[in-house]
Enzyme design. Structure first.
Site, PDB file in Angstrom:
ATOM      1  N   GLY A   1       0.825  -1.297   0.118  1.00  0.00           N
ATOM      2  CA  GLY A   1      -0.001  -0.063   0.008  1.00  0.00           C
ATOM      3  C   GLY A   1       0.725   1.270   0.017  1.00  0.00           C
ATOM      4  N   CYS A   2       0.947   1.859   1.141  1.00  0.00           N
ATOM      5  CA  CYS A   2       1.611   3.075   0.973  1.00  0.00           C
ATOM      6  C   CYS A   2       3.153   3.092   0.807  1.00  0.00           C
ATOM      7  CB  CYS A   2       1.378   3.560   2.752  1.00  0.00           C
ATOM      8  SG  CYS A   2      -0.198   3.897   2.980  1.00  0.00           S
ATOM      9  N   VAL A   3       4.023   1.972   1.099  1.00  0.00           N
ATOM     10  CA  VAL A   3       5.234   1.811   0.968  1.00  0.00           C
ATOM     11  C   VAL A   3       5.270   1.946  -0.741  1.00  0.00           C
ATOM     12  CG1 VAL A   3       7.422   0.382   0.989  1.00  0.00           C
ATOM     13  CG2 VAL A   3       6.162   0.725   3.002  1.00  0.00           C
TER      14      VAL A   3
END
Length: 216
Positions: A149-151
């Site tokens: 997701g955010c990585v």
């Protein structure tokens, strides 16, 4: 044919390498993602420990360190409504909640900013790019959660903003093993270099932190 074999056959997976002026961006290693009591938790203990090793090296080398958290005030809940619709537990990340605090094992220093974001990428809607450019950075080492997701979103945006991207595999965590492994494969093939924590530490240890002087 494995996915790796397909990428190799199609010419993906070239190396960017580390530049001379890296920064470490710790994406959402907050209590809401690292504490097993949270509905949003990842199995992050090992990744938090590896990130702490990288932070120790970065701080010793005076390499910039920037953290992110996710936090929704009342107006933000409406702005991020479609993101929260995909993961309703995100709505627990509210101002004043312990879930939005950076994991105490990583303890941001007084000069290490914590950027608040509403969506996946650490760049979207924040001042991250401006901070990195002001510091003269050419490389972003991305740790944090979640890998898929955010990585991943941060790695993609870092590339699109023109930075070299390094992701230490031991320094990222996810809720699902398949998503974690698949995202590391894709990042390494298309967006950045997935490296060991030892290689990441070597990259910050070799950093040049003084501004370069242009020659006549």
């Amino acid at each position: 044919m494995s996915a790796r074999d397909v990428y190799d056959a199609r010419g993906f997976g070239g190396r960017q390498g580390a530049g001379r002026h890296p920064a470490v961006v710790v994406v959402d290693f907050i209590e809401g993602f690292t504490n097993p009591a949270s509905a949003l938790a990842c199995d992050a203990d090992a990744a938090v420990g590896a990130t702490r090793q990288l932070l120790d090296a970065a701080r010793a080398a005076t390499v910039p360190v920037i953290f992110t958290t996710v936090c929704y005030a009342d107006d933000d809940l409406e702005r991020a409504a479609m993101f929260i619709a995909k993961a309703p537990a995100l709505a627990t990340l509210r101002p004043g909640s312990p879930w939005v605090e950076v994991d105490a094992r990583l303890a941001p220093g007084a000069e290490e900013p914590v950027l608040v974001k509403l969506f996946a990428s650490a760049f979207f809607g924040t001042q991250l790019d401006e901070m990195l450019r002001e510091a003269g950075c050419d490389t972003v080492l991305v740790t944090g959660a979640s890998t898929s997701g955010c990585v991943r979103a941060t790695a993609v945006d870092a590339l699109q903003y023109g930075y070299r991207v390094l992701v230490p595999r031991e320094g990222v965590a996810d809720r699902a093993t398949d998503a974690h492994n698949g995202s590391l494969l894709d990042i390494d093939a298309k967006y950045g270099d997935v490296v060991s924590i030892a290689e990441a530490i070597a990259a910050v240890a070799a950093a040049v932190t003084e501004p370069e002087v242009s020659r006549p």
